[in-house]
Structures are given as C-alpha cells and as structure tokens.
Design an enzyme around this catalytic site. Structure first.
Site, short mmCIF file in Angstrom:
data_model
loop_
_atom_site.label_atom_id
_atom_site.label_comp_id
_atom_site.label_asym_id
_atom_site.label_seq_id
_atom_site.Cartn_x
_atom_site.Cartn_y
_atom_site.Cartn_z
N SER A 125 11.13 28.99 -7.99
CA SER A 125 11.93 27.72 -8.47
C SER A 125 12.87 27.10 -7.66
O SER A 125 12.94 27.67 -6.33
CB SER A 125 12.92 28.38 -9.58
OG SER A 125 13.97 29.36 -8.96
N LYS A 126 13.13 25.85 -7.92
CA LYS A 126 14.10 25.08 -7.06
C LYS A 126 15.55 26.03 -6.50
O LYS A 126 15.97 25.94 -5.31
CB LYS A 126 14.46 23.98 -7.70
CG LYS A 126 13.75 22.78 -7.25
CD LYS A 126 14.10 21.52 -7.99
CE LYS A 126 13.89 21.41 -9.24
NZ LYS A 126 13.82 20.11 -10.18
N ARG A 127 15.85 26.68 -7.50
CA ARG A 127 17.11 27.55 -7.48
C ARG A 127 17.00 28.30 -6.30
O ARG A 127 17.96 28.74 -5.29
CB ARG A 127 17.81 28.12 -8.65
CG ARG A 127 19.14 27.91 -8.95
CD ARG A 127 19.44 28.21 -10.24
NE ARG A 127 18.18 28.86 -11.07
CZ ARG A 127 18.34 30.05 -11.22
NH1 ARG A 127 19.17 30.88 -10.39
NH2 ARG A 127 17.31 30.70 -11.84
N SER A 139 14.12 29.10 -4.15
CA SER A 139 13.21 29.19 -3.01
C SER A 139 13.44 27.62 -2.49
O SER A 139 13.88 26.71 -3.46
CB SER A 139 11.89 29.56 -3.32
OG SER A 139 11.90 29.83 -4.59
N THR A 175 11.54 24.63 -2.28
CA THR A 175 10.24 23.81 -2.92
C THR A 175 9.91 22.60 -2.84
O THR A 175 8.82 22.17 -3.05
CB THR A 175 10.58 24.27 -4.55
OG1 THR A 175 11.62 23.57 -5.01
CG2 THR A 175 10.56 25.60 -5.07
#
Ligand code: GLU
Length: 501
Positions: A263-265, A267, A269
């Site tokens: 997820s963006k949070r 890792s 991405t």
C-alpha cells in the site's frame, strides 16, 4: 474466443483513474495488457477514468501518461499526452467527456425496467444498513423504492428530492471463466440493487466502465484482483444492457515480503519514485513482467518485444506476487552494466551535478559503472569532482581517515610519503596506473598494507570512505587538486589534529 462473440477483433484497455500517480500495480496491469495485446496482435486502448472529478487531477493524468511512456508501454488508441488529443475512432477516451452516452444508457435501463429511481435519503439508507447489521446480515438495499406508488413519487418530487438510479439485480448465480483464476462464481442474490447514477446525476464506476467497455469494443478485461468482486456487478449490468460479455482476467495483488498488501502507506508504490532514484525503464519492465508471471525458462533478461512474444495470460500466477527489492536492484545493475559508456553517460546526466561537464561525465562513467545499483547513486560518487577543496576538507575526520590501530601521526607520515611519491609527476603522467604503482611502492617502503595506506588517501581526495576507484579518481581530479587535497589532509592530521567525528 468467447462463444458469444467468436469473431470480434481483440481489444483490451487500460483504464486508470487519475486520482494518484502511476502506481506500481497499475503499471504492471498496463504492461500485462500491453503484452497480451501485442502477443495476439490486438488493439490496446488507454481510457482515462476521470468521472470522480473531486479526486481526479491533471497532474495525476500527466504522471500516469508520462510514466507509461517512460516504461515504453505504448497504446494504439487514447490520449497520447496529458491534456492532449486522442488517437482512435472510439473516443473521446476520457470518461468526463462521455457523459451523454452514460445518460442515454441510463435512460434505456430505466425504460426497460432494468433500473429504477431511488429516492431514499442517506439517513434512510443508513437506517436500512443498521437493520441489516442488527440481524447480522450483509447490508444491501431493501428495494423500498421498487414498491413506491405514484403518490409517493409525487410527494418526493414536491419535497425536492432528487432520485438516484439503481440497477435491479436479478438474484442469480453469476459464473465466469477467468483467464487467470479459472471458474469463478458469485451469488448475485447477496448484492442487492446498487446505485449506478447518483442523485446529483454523476454516473458511478461500475456503470461507466461497462458502458465504455462495450462502446469501445473491449473483448478482454485484464485488471487487478481488487476488481474481482466488482465483476458480478458488471456482468449484471452487461446482461441488463444487452451487451456482449468480455472475457475477464484478474491479476493477483502485489505483496510486501511479509505478504501484506503493498500500500501507499507502507511501501514505495509510485513509479515516479523508482524513476527518480534511477531505476532504468528496461529493468522496471522486466521486473514488473516477472511480478506474477514467468515464461517457464531460466532466462531473466528480456526486451519488451521478447516479453510480448512469450507472454501468456494463462501462465500468470494465481497467488500474490511478492515485491522483491533485491531482484529489482539486481536487474537494474545488469541493465546499467549493459549500456555503452556514451548511453550510460546520457542516462546519468540528470542525476549528476550540473557543474560536472559532459567530457568529465564520460570519463567518470567507466569508474562508477560497476558500483551503481541506481543511477542516483552516481551523484554522491562523483560529487568530489565538483566540490571545492574546503568542502571535501570539511569531511576529514579521524573515523574516516585513520586505519585501525594507526595514530594520526603515523597516518600523517603515510599521507606525506604518498604526497612525495606523486609530487614529482608531471600533470600529463598523472594516470591511474602510474599513480597506483607509486602509491603501492610507497606503502611497501613504509611497511603498510595497501588497503590501510589507501584509506586516508581516498578520504583526502574524495572526502569519503566509499568512492570510485582511488587512482582513477585521482587521475580525473588532476595533479594540482590531488596534491592540494593531500596537503589539506596532512594539515588536519598534524598541526590542527583530526577532529574525532
Ligand atoms: N479505473 C479503475 C481503476 O483505476 C480500473 C477499472 C477497470 O479496469 O475496470 O482501478
């Protein structure tokens, strides 16, 4: 080929929403669509799904299109540049420009009775949801507005309520043969009638995606597994609208090494972030291609064309694909080392200090090529060439300069002997080979191990313990600057004393 549409020419689409930069998962889905289209000689369409006007931005559209181009993924139809003209005869290719079509199709569904107006307020819907919750049932619409009388409708209208449009979902089992996952079955009785056009007139994703896939002649819908649970809704819509059912292929998610969803949070991405660190598009493409697929051979390095030649949707793995940073780094190194000096110099240019002239870039390339994992690593490796002697000198400290078990005085003596060995050389003779021979001799004469002897020299010349090969670095820097830096280091080691970091 599908039994219903045996002769349709193959058309696939990539349908990103410009509500964020190009995501690594979207890039992989785009790549798989591209490889599939090229493999079967089909047409690849890019459609921008920007009906969510509150979250869609021109910057994100630009990021998505630029980065797809950067990866080398090209499409046959759709906008070719951010904000630019469309190519292709099924346009426009931005959903925000196709509202008339959605309105027409919504009217058709209303007229056929396959959809109906829903006047429920958010509060009323919340009430229904709570009732289901209390009965521990999956929340779904209770169909109240299907049972309204004309009088009810007239009353809502005088109250000024605007109706949403809901699809009447037949309570049937939906089966489809996913090209990756095999047979998939859902019970649409659990779905409830869902909204396809909001009360404010905005058509929703499930509806527009189905309308556009038909209008654009899409035969194969290849997308992320996160859309798998949407597919029964799409099939219900396809049937209600009398459309041809495309084949579906759902690609598994990309996972972190701990098998949690990427997820963006948690890792990195965004493709842009990889690009900014200096991953090469060729490496990225190879990496993405193998994130959930393999050609079944030991080969690892492929061009896009070679990938397209071998790519089979049926060979895409069903399980989640673990993102392996080490593999990406490995591939990037392979590609970096495969570039000719001139090519690598060009690619490195944006990552290097402006003050470094092109001729020097070309000369430094052979020195650093083997040490690069990412192009951005080069900046730190070569900056000593453009730093002033003071800037480099500011980094001289005991930790960096002193080999184990050597005092500042001993280290000063070693640097002084190296300086003596080099001083006699003309600028023209200041070449890596000569420098190395002289310095090794000096180390021998002092009874120092070469590694220990070179350490303070490296720090003196580059200001760093890690640098390109020492003697090549000295050659590039030139006689006068090397001697000046050795003097600076000697100053720190003797008169001033080395600061202990
Ligand atoms: N716009 C959707 C997304 O960005 C994709 C829709 C689809 O592929 O069906 O996730």
């Amino acid at each position: 080929m599908s039994e219903t549409q045996p002769t349709r020419p193959i058309r696939v689409r990539m349908a990103p929403s410009p509500t964020g930069p190009l995501h690594i998962g979207t890039a992989r889905t785009s790549l798989y669509n591209y490889l599939f289209a090229r493999h079967v000689g089909g047409t690849y369409v890019l459609r921008i799904e920007d009906t969510d006007t509150a979250r869609s931005t021109a910057d994100d559209e630009r990021d998505i299109i630029d980065n797809l181009h950067w990866l080398g993924i090209s499409w046959d139809e759709g906008p070719q540049a951010a904000g630019g003209e469309d190519i292709g005869s099924f346009g426009p290719y931005r959903q925000s420009q196709r509202m008339d079509l959605y309105a027409r199709e919504a009217t058709r569904l209303l007229e056929s009775g396959a959809a109906y107006h829903c006047w429920c307020t958010p509060e009323e819907l919340e009430g229904v949801r709570r009732e289901h919750e209390a009965r521990k049932e999956a929340p779904r619409y209770n169909g109240r507005c299907l049972r309204l009388t004309d009088a009810d409708r007239a009353r809502f209208e005088t109250e000024g309520r605007q109706p949403a449009i809901r699809l009447r979902v037949p309570p049937e089992a939906i089966r489809f043969d996913d090209l990756i996952r095999g047979e998939v079955e859902f019970d649409n009785a659990l779905l409830g009638d869902f909204v396809i056009v909001r009360a404010n007139g905005v058509p929703l994703y499930h509806f527009v995606v189905v309308v556009d896939d038909e209008a654009m002649g899409i035969t194969d819908v290849i997308r992320g597994e996160d859309h798998l649970s949407n597919t029964p809704k799409h099939i219900a819509l396809i049937r209600a609208l009398g459309y041809a059912e495309p084949r579906f292929a759902h690609i598994s998610l990309i996972l972190n090494p701990d098998r949690t969803k990427m997820s963006k949070r948690k890792s990195q991405t965004a493709i842009t972030a990889y690009r900014e660190q200096g991953y090469l598009p060729e490496a990225m493409v190879n990496f993405l291609a193998f994130l959930g697929w393999s050609p079944g051979t030991e080969e690892e390095i492929f061009t896009l064309d070679q990938l397209a030649e071998r790519f089979e949707l049926g060979a895409v793995h069903k399980g989640g694909a673990v993102f392996d940073q080490d593999r990406l780094d490995f591939l990037n190194g392979v590609y970096i080392r495969s570039l000719a000096d001139q090519q690598l110099a060009l690619r490195l240019r944006p990552f290097l200090p402006d003050a470094l002239d092109d001729a020097s870039v070309l000369r430094v390339v052979p020195l650093i090529r083997e040490r690069l994992v990412r192009l951005a690593d080069a900046g730190e490796l070569v900056v000593f060439l453009v730093e002033t002697d003071e800037q480099v000198g500011a980094r001289y400290d005991a930790d960096a300069m002193l080999p184990k078990q050597r005092t500042p005085a001993e280290t000063a003596a070693a640097v002084a002997s190296a300086r003596d060995a080099l001083e006699g050389l003309e600028a023209a003779d200041f070449s890596a080979d000569v420098l190395e021979t002289r310095c090794r001799q000096a180390a021998d004469e002092m009874g120092w191990k070469a590694g220990d002897f070179f350490r303070p020299l490296r720090v003196a010349v580059t200001g760093r313990t890690v640098s390109p090969p020492l003697f090549g670095s000295m050659e590039l820097l030139g006689r006068d600057r090397v001697l000046a830096r050795l003097d600076g280091a000697l100053g720190k080691l003797t008169a001033e004393g080395v600061p202990t970091a």
